[in-house]
Design a protein around this motif. Structure first.
Motif, mmCIF file in Angstrom:
data_model
loop_
_atom_site.group_PDB
_atom_site.id
_atom_site.type_symbol
_atom_site.label_atom_id
_atom_site.label_comp_id
_atom_site.label_asym_id
_atom_site.label_seq_id
_atom_site.Cartn_x
_atom_site.Cartn_y
_atom_site.Cartn_z
ATOM 1 N N MET A 9 0.882 8.532 -0.977
ATOM 2 C CA MET A 9 1.824 9.031 0.040
ATOM 3 C C MET A 9 1.822 8.783 1.462
ATOM 4 N N PHE A 10 0.653 9.426 2.004
ATOM 5 C CA PHE A 10 0.291 9.195 3.378
ATOM 6 C C PHE A 10 -0.348 7.411 3.665
ATOM 7 N N TRP A 11 -1.206 6.964 2.555
ATOM 8 C CA TRP A 11 -1.635 5.708 2.887
ATOM 9 C C TRP A 11 -0.437 4.588 3.529
ATOM 10 N N ASP A 12 0.685 5.052 2.001
ATOM 11 C CA ASP A 12 2.250 4.428 1.874
ATOM 12 C C ASP A 12 2.233 3.965 3.284
ATOM 13 N N SER A 19 -1.609 -5.065 0.254
ATOM 14 C CA SER A 19 -1.750 -3.943 0.216
ATOM 15 C C SER A 19 -0.338 -2.821 -0.051
ATOM 16 N N ILE A 20 0.516 -3.431 1.072
ATOM 17 C CA ILE A 20 1.667 -2.799 0.797
ATOM 18 C C ILE A 20 2.332 -2.337 -1.020
ATOM 19 N N HIS A 21 2.454 -3.586 -1.646
ATOM 20 C CA HIS A 21 2.443 -2.884 -3.381
ATOM 21 C C HIS A 21 0.997 -2.650 -3.864
ATOM 22 N N THR A 22 0.108 -2.593 -3.000
ATOM 23 C CA THR A 22 -1.057 -1.993 -3.997
ATOM 24 C C THR A 22 -1.055 -0.517 -3.812
ATOM 25 N N VAL A 23 -0.997 -0.099 -2.960
ATOM 26 C CA VAL A 23 -1.157 1.272 -2.789
ATOM 27 C C VAL A 23 0.109 1.898 -3.184
#
Lengths: 261, 386, 202
Positions: free
Chosen positions: B126-129, B174-178
């Motif tokens: 969640m933090f990375w997202d 990356s946004i959708h992967t994370v």
């Protein structure tokens, strides 16, 4: 005019963003430093051994649940899907779905089992928490909750393979029959769960459920609490002597609550 | 510039007013949720995430799909996407804004939202997202604003902007992967616990996002006399076709593994979605509709004579968006909670308040999109006048 | 203007003049839509400052000092965990320290920096044991000073007086007053149970 305004708005926006993020950066730096300086892990791991046979007594289970919920101001929500439970009873077949088969007698499948937070050695819930509001306490292995920090995202509830976490969908106070004044209630929008009675352990006591079980006739030894890291503790001895199982060991979470068949 | 957005065009003003009205209704509903708590939603201790988080997932995909215009334009020199580029960036800005808002309205303690940054926990996806989404929003704002600004001034864009462009490509992925990792890392939820979730998310995103972009292009051509170019739209349609095919393939792969292996916990969620489980099957009709829409769209898109007609193309794009929205915005999140760890099959249906808040967030996103598009059109129109 | 987009790949935009600004009128002067002269700017600035300074000049011209409401102070001869000046200035910090020490570090009691007395770090059991109802003390001062959106401590923590508990029940709840506290009850728990905060210097 529009030229000036745009430049002004741009600069003001950047300034606000910059000024706003400074305290954030400072705080983030501080807590990163905190993370880095965490003490060495698990000197101790509190654990619980539940004797399934002794827990067949409805009055014993009732005593445990009531003692816990009264001690922690756990509300009785009227709406089932908003229920809040720290310790409760579930049929064996639901708790140990991977231990039953087509020929398991109904009697076994429906046998009531006390369930609570497993205070796992590799908790799935603490790993996903974005704020550190739930964490595994290094000193004694309890999976703790900080209600002051929880933002109510419920990621931990999605991650827990045991359904051990409850959320305050609304203000719980109206649904607590007798509020115990020296223990806080919760506010709406935070997650809560069993914490092995951290407040009682602090002053040398045992969890409320363990105490309640022992006080019921025939309840001696129904719930045994102690330090799993200490080979001489009562729980360690029980685990050596008895046939025990724990919930969903294949997931690798390492529960600290065990059940004597 | 700000003034000219609001001036002149009565139809545009009416659109803004209508969106503002929906937004106001959403705000009123949110006020209710804010004071009463999430009890006003249909969520519960078993299905803890619902409509909001599902919209978040769907919209992250829409946002990521801007990359489907950026890659051809910058890496393969497909000039046809020139007029589409800024629309893609605008769509990304609107979609990221909405997806972040959907997470926000899902919080039990919204006032503490900054705790995510005050007490950063790198072990939480969640933090990375939050970082990924925030960064992507900023990147697209900067890209859109500076390329438009240099266009307005007739000057070449600053050199560092190209670095931003190249940064935005992996960032979009990356946004959708994370976001997929957010789900696929949970041992407790067998339906999500699959490595194909991230690829599947990307495939469906690259179908629904470009479809939305085509729709946007067609709308602007019809109502705003801004033609993004026939070739751009045709190329986007090709992207939609193949992304949709890949997505269908991924879904089939998943269904095969679950059904053929026969492992109950992998089978159950799919059964719940497509057949109903223990008499509970609220999504069965929806899911079959999604399948039909997907397959139908692929067939239509593969017929060149049909897809070149604007009317048909628009209809297909709506179908694609609907299919992906059902798959991700209805089925994916809820089915992850079924059956529960204790083997129950819970029911979840969003309440009116929940739906109103959802509509409000969408209205806000469309408002952002409309204003951004209007700015783009205004700048280009002025430049065209000389 | 060409309908081609701006091009980042080539050095200059396609078919665009290099570096030239198009927003110029025929005589080459910048073509701003409306330009506010210096007088307007100063007028605007003055108006802005006047508006921003409203609380100041209003208070100076027309305001009377707001009456500090009487706070309900503890009855009898009691001393707070730290001296009054420190508490007045730093109680938010102290309470946050207590909160994190109890909730996150599993600590239990606090040793006063001014005289070494020991007390449990508890809002209800320690603070309210002397201060009684939060409305008469915490809220009243916070309202007067207009700090914070709202004190939300009491959404969770109990205020035994406000809950209308009988005197008898209250004294049960508020049992551990500072002076009565036993020293550390060695329980074998490995959690360190005492938080000592470095003595504050005035």
């Amino acid at each position: 005019m529009s030229e000036c305004r745009r430049t002004f708005l741009k600069r003001a926006g950047c300034a606000a963003l910059g000024a706003g993020s400074l305290p954030l950066l400072a705080a983030a730096g501080r807590s990163m430093a905190e993370i880095a300086s965490q003490p060495a892990p698990a000197a101790k791991q509190w654990g619980l051994v539940v004797d399934l046979k002794k827990c067949r007594s409805a009055s014993l289970r009732q005593a445990c649940i009531e003692a816990c919920h009264a001690a922690h101001n756990v509300p009785s929500m009227p709406e089932p899907r908003q229920k809040i439970e720290w310790i409760w009873s579930e049929p064996f077949g639901a708790v140990f779905g991977d231990q039953i088969h087509a020929r398991t007698p109904d009697q076994r499948k429906t046998e009531p089992v006390l369930v609570l937070c497993n205070h796992c050695s590799q908790p799935a819930c603490t790993k996903v928490c974005p704020t550190g509001a739930t964490w595994k306490r290094a000193a004694d292995g309890i999976v703790m909750m900080d209600m002051h920090r929880c933002i109510g995202c419920r990621y931990c509830m999605a991650a827990c393979p045991y359904g051990a976490r409850s959320f305050n969908w609304q203000d719980p106070r109206p649904y607590i029959a007798n509020i115990r004044p020296d223990y806080p209630t919760r506010t709406k929008g935070v997650v809560e769960k069993c914490d092995f009675c951290a407040e009682r352990l602090r002053t040398g006591g045992v969890p409320a459920c363990v105490e309640a079980a022992a006080s019921v006739a025939g309840g001696a030894g129904a719930l045994t609490f102690g330090d799993l890291a200490d080979p001489q503790s009562a729980v360690s001895q029980l685990l050596r002597q008895q046939d025990t199982i724990c919930r969903r060991p294949s997931l690798g979470t390492g529960p600290s609550v065990f059940y004597i068949l | 510039m700000l003034r000219s957005i609001l001036r002149g065009n009565i139809r545009f003003a009416l659109l803004l007013a209508a969106l503002a009205l929906v937004l106001a209704a959403g705000l009123a509903a949110y006020a209710r949720q804010y004071s009463a708590g999430l009890a006003v939603t249909g969520l519960g201790r078993e299905v803890t995430w619902g409509l909001y988080i599902a919209q978040f997932t769907f919209l992250v995909g829409v946002a990521a799909s801007a990359v489907m215009v950026v890659i051809p334009y910058y890496l393969h020199d497909v000039r046809a996407f020139g007029r589409m580029l800024i629309l893609g960036e605008s769509l990304a800005v609107a979609a990221v804004t909405m997806s972040m808002l959907f997470v926000f309205v899902d919080l039990g303690q919204p006032r503490r939202v900054l705790n995510v940054l005050l007490y950063p926990c790198p072990n939480s996806l969640m933090f990375w997202d939050v970082l990924a989404l925030g960064g992507y929003l900023l990147l697209n704002l900067v890209l859109g604003a500076f390329s438009l600004e240099s266009e307005r001034q007739g000057a070449p864009p600053p050199g560092w902007l190209k670095a931003c462009v190249f940064l935005s490509i992996p960032w979009a992925v990356s946004i959708h992967t994370v976001t997929a990792f957010l789900y696929s890392g949970l041992a407790a939820r067998p339906f999500w616990l699959t490595p194909i979730l991230a690829p599947r998310f990307l495939a469906s995103a690259f179908a629904s996002g470009p479809a939305l972009l085509i729709l946007l292009g067609l709308i602007l051509r019809r109502f705003a006399r801004y033609d993004p170019g026939r070739e751009a739209i045709a190329r986007l349609a090709t992207i939609v076709t193949y992304a949709l095919l890949v997505n269908l393939f991924f879904v089939l792969v998943e269904v095969f593994t679950a059904v053929y292996s026969g492992v109950p916990e992998h089978r159950h969620a799919l059964e719940y979605l497509f057949l109903g489980l223990d008499g509970h099957g609220p999504l069965v009709l929806w899911m079959w509709a999604s399948v039909l829409l997907s397959v139908g769209s692929v067939v239509v898109l593969l017929l060149p004579g049909v897809r070149r007609r604007d009317g048909w193309l628009a209809a297909v794009c709506v179908a694609v968006i609907a299919a992906v929205w059902i798959e991700k915005g209805l089925g994916m999140v809820v089915a992850g909670f079924v059956p529960t760890p204790l083997g129950r099959v819970p029911d979840y249906a969003p309440t009116a308040t929940e739906i109103l808040i959802t509509l409000g967030v969408y209205a806000l996103g469309l408002l952002v999109l409309a204003v951004l598009c209007r700015i783009v059109l205004e700048v280009r129109a002025r430049a065209a006048r000389g | 203007m060409t309908d081609r987009p701006i091009d980042l790949c080539t050095a200059n935009g396609p078919g665009r003049p290099t570096g030239g600004r198009e927003n110029r009128a025929s005589d080459g002067r910048p073509r701003f839509i409306g330009y506010a002269g210096p007088s307007k700017i100063y007028l605007g600035l003055a108006a802005g400052l006047l508006g921003l300074g409203f609380p100041l000049w209003y208070a100076l011209a027309l305001g009377r000092p707001a009456e500090m409401p009487p706070l309900e102070m503890p009855a009898g001869d009691v001393r707070c965990v730290e001296d009054a000046a420190y508490m007045r200035a730093h109680h938010p910090r102290l309470l946050r320290q207590w909160r994190d020490a109890v909730v996150r570090d599993g600590l239990d009691s606090y040793v006063s920096a001014c005289d070494g007395r020991k007390c449990p770090m508890s809002l209800t059991r320690t603070c309210l044991a002397c201060h009684g109802e939060h409305r008469g003390f915490c809220d009243r001062c916070h309202d007067y000073a207009r700090v914070g959106p709202k004190l939300d401590c009491w959404d969770c923590h109990l205020d035994p007086v406000a809950k209308g508990l009988s005197q008898n029940r209250r004294s049960q709840v508020l049992r551990p007053r500072m002076t009565e506290l036993p020293t550390d009850s060695g329980t074998g728990s490995r959690i360190q149970t005492t938080l000592s905060i470095a003595p504050h210097q005035p």
